[in-house]
Structures are given as structure tokens and as C-alpha cells.
Design an enzyme around this catalytic site. Structure first.
Site, PDB file in Angstrom:
ATOM      1  N   ASN A  33       0.821  -1.200   0.000  1.00 62.83           N
ATOM      2  CA  ASN A  33       0.000   0.000   0.000  1.00 62.83           C
ATOM      3  C   ASN A  33       0.863   1.262   0.000  1.00 62.83           C
ATOM      4  O   ASN A  33       0.931   1.989  -0.995  1.00 62.83           O
ATOM      5  CB  ASN A  33      -0.951  -0.008   1.199  1.00 62.83           C
ATOM      6  CG  ASN A  33      -1.986   1.081   1.128  1.00 62.83           C
ATOM      7  OD1 ASN A  33      -1.891   2.006   0.330  1.00 62.83           O
ATOM      8  ND2 ASN A  33      -2.998   0.994   1.959  1.00 62.83           N
ATOM      9  N   ASP A  34       1.566   1.491   1.102  1.00 61.87           N
ATOM     10  CA  ASP A  34       2.295   2.751   1.209  1.00 61.87           C
ATOM     11  C   ASP A  34       3.424   2.888   0.187  1.00 61.87           C
ATOM     12  O   ASP A  34       3.761   3.994  -0.213  1.00 61.87           O
ATOM     13  CB  ASP A  34       2.860   2.892   2.630  1.00 61.87           C
ATOM     14  CG  ASP A  34       1.737   2.840   3.659  1.00 61.87           C
ATOM     15  OD1 ASP A  34       0.662   3.380   3.365  1.00 61.87           O
ATOM     16  OD2 ASP A  34       1.929   2.238   4.725  1.00 61.87           O
ATOM     17  N   VAL A  35       4.004   1.751  -0.247  1.00 57.32           N
ATOM     18  CA  VAL A  35       5.125   1.831  -1.198  1.00 57.32           C
ATOM     19  C   VAL A  35       4.655   2.118  -2.619  1.00 57.32           C
ATOM     20  O   VAL A  35       5.464   2.270  -3.525  1.00 57.32           O
ATOM     21  CB  VAL A  35       5.983   0.549  -1.190  1.00 57.32           C
ATOM     22  CG1 VAL A  35       6.624   0.348   0.179  1.00 57.32           C
ATOM     23  CG2 VAL A  35       5.186  -0.665  -1.599  1.00 57.32           C
TER      24      VAL A  35
END
Lengths: 464, 104
Positions: A389-391
């Protein structure tokens, strides 16, 4: 003569540690390097058992040593053999904590014996105690977090940064007081404060910051081992400990660079606490994320020429690495070029995804690092995001208000289509909304990663 | 201050050792490929179990009736031994997977 020979033995073990670590950092020689370091450790332990210490060691003491070594070996061996590859970050942190705990015990026992006049000796023991204790309880909390037994929200207190600061200052004050005038009450206070600080220090750090913390704790254990070596005047402990401290520090720096954040920023725990509030939800700026059926996703994949799989922590949680490889092979039969984009901080431990995909026999050449993958993405037909998600959050590039702003990310949105496998619309571990989900070329595939990939595999098989 | 200069004088060789090991450590491990981050960390972690040597020396020099040293020293040995044996074994398990794939 005898003593000199044993000293040479310690020297050889130290050289073997260094050579082993050197080989461990090159893929072709890594396994031999680890075995070499292991042999060096056995050698060093044997020498420590027979080294003349000016006086006969009572037989009963050897009994205690033998018992301890047997119990420890049995537990360590079983834990290492039984652990699932997906649970590797937890295991590495708990092992790390135990080394720190041993350093604490050594420092405390030394403080009982040390003369109160030799301030510097006391100061070294105090330092070993604090660093070892922080590494111990910090690693335990990291273990509990990684194992899902403790959730970040439950251990973060309001104003946690200030609490940590107060704890740190209190620990240091007591450390100085103890060094000036040792007393049992101060020692007890110092032990308790150090242990509490270790716990509290890791508490606000979570999610994508976990690889940084694990590396840092690893480095702390090494440093405490080295200073314990100073207490005993033992070179092999100093060398071994410092090597570990150095490798942990290098990994910490690498992980911070991968997120474009300073270590201080990670420790303060800005991730997840900032940018909260109205982050969860299935719409953003009036746009709604669209879903894709397993049939449509299968068709999209089957008739593409290039596919990039982006694994994240969700892959580890669902243990989906093997079905992922199955999907990869199935697509390869249809002449689809399948690669994997590995972000340096994907997962919860440095190199976490590489270990999982290696377990599933994915060839090393298919694993693309951040720069390689970003160069390939514009020409990629379909990106499949498996629990990351965050990457892959575009806010990192264009939203200065986002907590991930400035972090190098995989530019998956440059590919023609993006399929996002996720359990629900909830934001990632870091608690940040991801605008990627609302792009026109993005579609969501909800469900457990393993089930979802299995569905895709079945659909592709039925396409013939 | 006097204690500090005395300490430095008496331990100069150790101070050299520490300084050079720090430099060497950074030099040896500076360029690690991502694929080896986990095994390197877990292998290094196993090496930090070298504290066990301190625990062994502690017990060997303890009086046979000094139960505090014996019990806590043995606890230290158990903890460090878990770190050593578990760390090296689990690193080998990981690296075995990397190797297997290379032949294929």
C-alpha cells in the site's frame, strides 16, 4: 604456551567472523559465510570453556554451564526449524532481544562485584545495562507487534514523544547518580527505567517503519555485546559486537534512505499519527474506487504481454508466495513476461519479500529493485499489487501534506492497468489514504491475497 | 579526568581495536544487495550472541555457592545460546532457499 595458543584461537575466530560477514554480503558465498561464522562461534565458546582464568573452575559450575547451553541450544534449534518463512521478522527480533537480555544480566552481576571507586568501570556497566535493556524490551514489543499480538493504537499514549523524552532523561539522570554513588535502590530504578524506556521507545513506531526499528535494535544488541566484552577484557566479544553494531547501523541507514526520512523522524514516529482523521473510506474527492471481477482480472492478465507483481506485507500475512509463483508460471506458459517489483521497505524487515519469494522458488533475475522496476513500469500492461500500500502511494510525490511525502515509491500508476489486491478499503498499516485506488486505470480485487490469487489461477486455467 | 587518562593508557590497545573494527565493519558490509538484507541481519544477529562468552567466564569464576551468579549466569547462557543456535540455523535455512533456486 597453552594460554597463547588459546589466544591465537580467539584471534582466528575473530578473523573468521569478519570473513564470514564479508561472504554473507555476496549472494554466491553467503551460505558458506554463515557457516564459517557459526564455526567461529563454536570455536570461541570452546576456548572460553577451557581458557585458564587463574584458578580451577569447580566442577559444579561446569554443570551449570552445560545445562544452560543444552537448554538454550534445544530451544533455539527448534524455534529456527519450525518457524514459517512468513514469521521470520518476529523470530529475528525475539532472538535479538535475548542477546540484549544476556548483556543486561552480565552488566548487573558485574555491578554487584565492581568496586565503587572505579567510576569508569561502573560507567561501562551502566551503559551496557541501558543499551541491552532497551534492545531487550524493544525487541519484545517489536515481536509482539509483528506477530499481531499488539496493535499500534493500543500502546501509543497521548504525547508519547514527550513521555519518551522524560523517560530517557530520567534514565540518564539515574545512570549518572548511580555512577557517582552506587546503591541498590538506584540500580533497581535504573533497571526498571531502562526496560520501560525500551518498550516505550518502540511503541509509537510501526508499519512501514518496522524494518528501520529492527535494524536499529540489532545494532544496539551488538553494541551492548561489545561493551560487555570491555567489562570482561575479551577481544572476541568486542570484535563480534562491533561488527554486529556496524551491520545493524548500515541497514538502519539504508532503510531510512529507502523512505527518505531521517532516523530521528522515524523514532519520533511521525508515520501513522499524522494525516489520520478522515483517511478511511471508499471514496475520495467524489471519486469511487471500482472493483474488478476475478474473470475480468484473469482475462486482463492472460492477454497482456508484461505483468509486474508488487508484493507487500499482505503477501506475507496471507502466505500467498507459493500461489503467486503458480500464477507466474501459468502466465509464463502463455508468453506473458512476469516480473516482481521489490520496494526496499516492502514487508516488515529488510529484504523480507526476497526471502518469501525465494522460498517459492522465484528466480532471482525476476526480482526488480526500485529503480529497475520504475524504468519498466511505463511499458508494463498490468500491475498486480498483492497486499502492498504505502510503497505505491502517489501522494509521496505530489502531496506535501502526506506523511509519506518524499519517500521514493513504485510508480505503478504509469502502467496501463493496475489491479490492487486488498482485504478491504481500509488504509494500509501506516493509516494513510492512497489516491492510487481511485485512478481510472486502477481496479480493486477484494479478498485475502491467497484466495484472490487462487481464484485468478482457476479462471486463467478455465480460459484454456 | 585522571581516571580517564589512566583508563586510556591502560586500555590503549582495546581502543585501537574498537576504532579499527568499527571502520572494518562498515567497510565489509557497505554494499549489500537487497536480496541479502534479511540473512545478513539474522546472521549478524547470531554473532551478537557472542555475549555468551561473558556469561561462561562469569560462571567459571564464580564461587560454587554463589547462587546469584550461577543462576543468573546460566539464564544468560540459555538466552544467548538461543540467539546463537537459532540465529545461525535460521540464516542457513534462508540461504539454502536462495541456493536451491540458483541451480534451477
Amino acid at each position: 604456551m597453552y594460554k597463547t595458543l588459546l589466544d591465537v584461537g580467539f584471534l582466528l575466530a575473530a578473523i573468521a567472523f569478519i570473513t564470514g560477514l564479508r561472504r554473507l554480503s555476496t549472494p554466491a558465498t553467503a551460505r558458506k559465510g554463515n557457516i564459517l561464522a557459526g564455526i567461529a562461534m563454536v570455536g570461541a565458546i570452546v576456548i572460553a570453556l577451557i581458557y585458564p582464568l587463574g584458578g580451577e573452575t569447580p566442577a559444579v559450575n561446569y554443570g551449570w554451564i552445560a545445562g544452560g547451553m543444552l537448554i538454550g541450544s534445544a530451544i533455539g534449534w527448534m524455534a529456527a526449524k519450525r518457524v514459517q518463512m512468513t514469521a521470520m521478522p518476529q523470530l529475528v527480533s525475539i532472538f535479538n532481544g535475548l542477546g540484549g537480555a544476556c548483556a543486561v544480566l552480565l552488566a548487573v552481576l558485574e555491578m554487584f562485584k565492581a568496586s565503587a571507586d572505579y567510576k569508569l568501570g561502573i560507567a561501562i556497566s551502566v551503559f551496557t545495562l541501558i543499551v541491552g535493556a532497551v534492545s531487550f524490551t524493544g525487541s519484545i514489543l517489536a515481536y509482539l507487534k509483528l506477530d499481531g499480538k499488539v496493535r499500534d493504537k493500543n500502546v501509543i499514549l497521548p504525547g508519547h514523544t514527550y513521555i519518551n523524552l522524560i523517560l530517557l532523561v530520567a534514565t540518564l539522570v539515574i545512570a549518572v547518580l548511580y555512577t557517582m554513588a552506587p546503591s541498590q535502590a538506584l540500580l533497581v530504578g535504573l533497571i526498571i527505567l531502562s526496560l520501560v524506556y525500551g518498550f516505550s521507545f518502540v511503541a509509537p513506531i510501526g508499519g512501514a517503519d518496522m524494518p528501520v526499528v529492527i535494524s536499529l535494535l540489532n545494532s544496539l544488541t551488538g553494541i551492548s555485546a561489545a561493551t560487555a566484552g570491555f567489562i570482561y577484557g575479551n577481544q572476541i566479544m568486542i570484535i563480534g559486537g562491533i561488527l554486529v553494531g556496524a551491520s545493524g547501523t548500515i541497514l538502519t541507514v539504508l532503510m531510512c534512505q529507502a523512505m527518505n526520512r531521517s532516523l530521528l523522524n522515524v523514532i519520533i514516529g511521525g508515520f501513522g499519527s499524522a494525516g489520520s482523521g478522515s483517511s478511511a473510506g471508499d471514496s475520495m474527492d467524489g471519486k469511487v474506487a471500482k472493483e474488478v471481477s476475478s474473470y475480468d482480472a484473469a482475462v486482463m492478465l492472460n492477454y497482456s504481454t508484461s505483468v509486474m507483481i508488487v508484493p507487500g506485507y499482505g503477501l506475507a500475512v496471507a502466505q500467498a508466495q507459493k500461489v503467486c509463483k503458480e500464477l507466474d508460471e501459468l502466465l509464463a506458459e502463455n508468453n506473458v513476461d512476469v516480473n516482481y517489483a521489490i520496494h526496499p521497505v516492502a514487508g516488515r524487515m529488510p529484504g523480507h519479500m526476497n526471502v518469501l519469494l525465494a522460498e517459492a522458488d522465484v528466480p532471482y533475475s525476476k526480482l526488480k529493485d526500485l529503480d529497475e522496476a520504475n524504468a519498466m513500469l511505463p511499458a508494463t500492461d498490468v500491475v498486480v499489487i498483492v497486499g502492498a500500500n504505502d510503497v505505491v502511494n502517489p501522494s509521496a510525490l505530489d502531496d506535501p501534506g502526506s506523511p509519506v511525502y518524499g519517500m521514493p515509491v513504485l510508480k505503478v500508476w504509469e502502467a496501463k492497468n493496475v489491479i490492487i489486491m486488498k482485504r478491504s478499503m481500509s488504509p494500509g498499516y501506516a493509516g494513510i489514504q492512497n489516491p492510487l485506488f481511485f485512478n481510472d486505470n486502477s481496479s480493486m480485487f477484494f479478498g485475502d491475497a491467497k484466495d484472490s490469487i487462487n481464484k485468478l489461477v482457476d479462471e486463467i486455467k478455465s480460459l484454456g | 579526568m585522571e581516571q580517564l587518562t589512566q583508563f586510556i593508557g591502560a586500555n590503549l590497545i582495546y581502543i585501537y581495536l574498537i576504532a579499527f573494527t568499527v571502520l572494518l565493519g562498515f567497510e565489509v558490509i557497505s554494499k549489500v544487495p537487497t536480496v541479502l538484507h534479511t540473512p545478513l541481519m539474522s546472521g549478524a544477529n547470531a554473532i551478537s550472541g557472542v555475549v555468551i562468552i561473558g556469561a561462561i567466564i562469569l560462571i567459571r569464576t564464580a564461587e560454587p555457592d554463589d547462587m546469584i551468579s550461577l543462576v543468573f549466569g546460566t539464564l544468560g547462557i540459555i538466552l544467548a545460546m538461543i540467539n546463537v543456535v537459532g540465529g545461525f540455523t535460521v540464516t542457513d535455512r534462508m540461504l539454502e532457499m536462495f541456493k536451491k533456486k540458483k541451480k534451477a
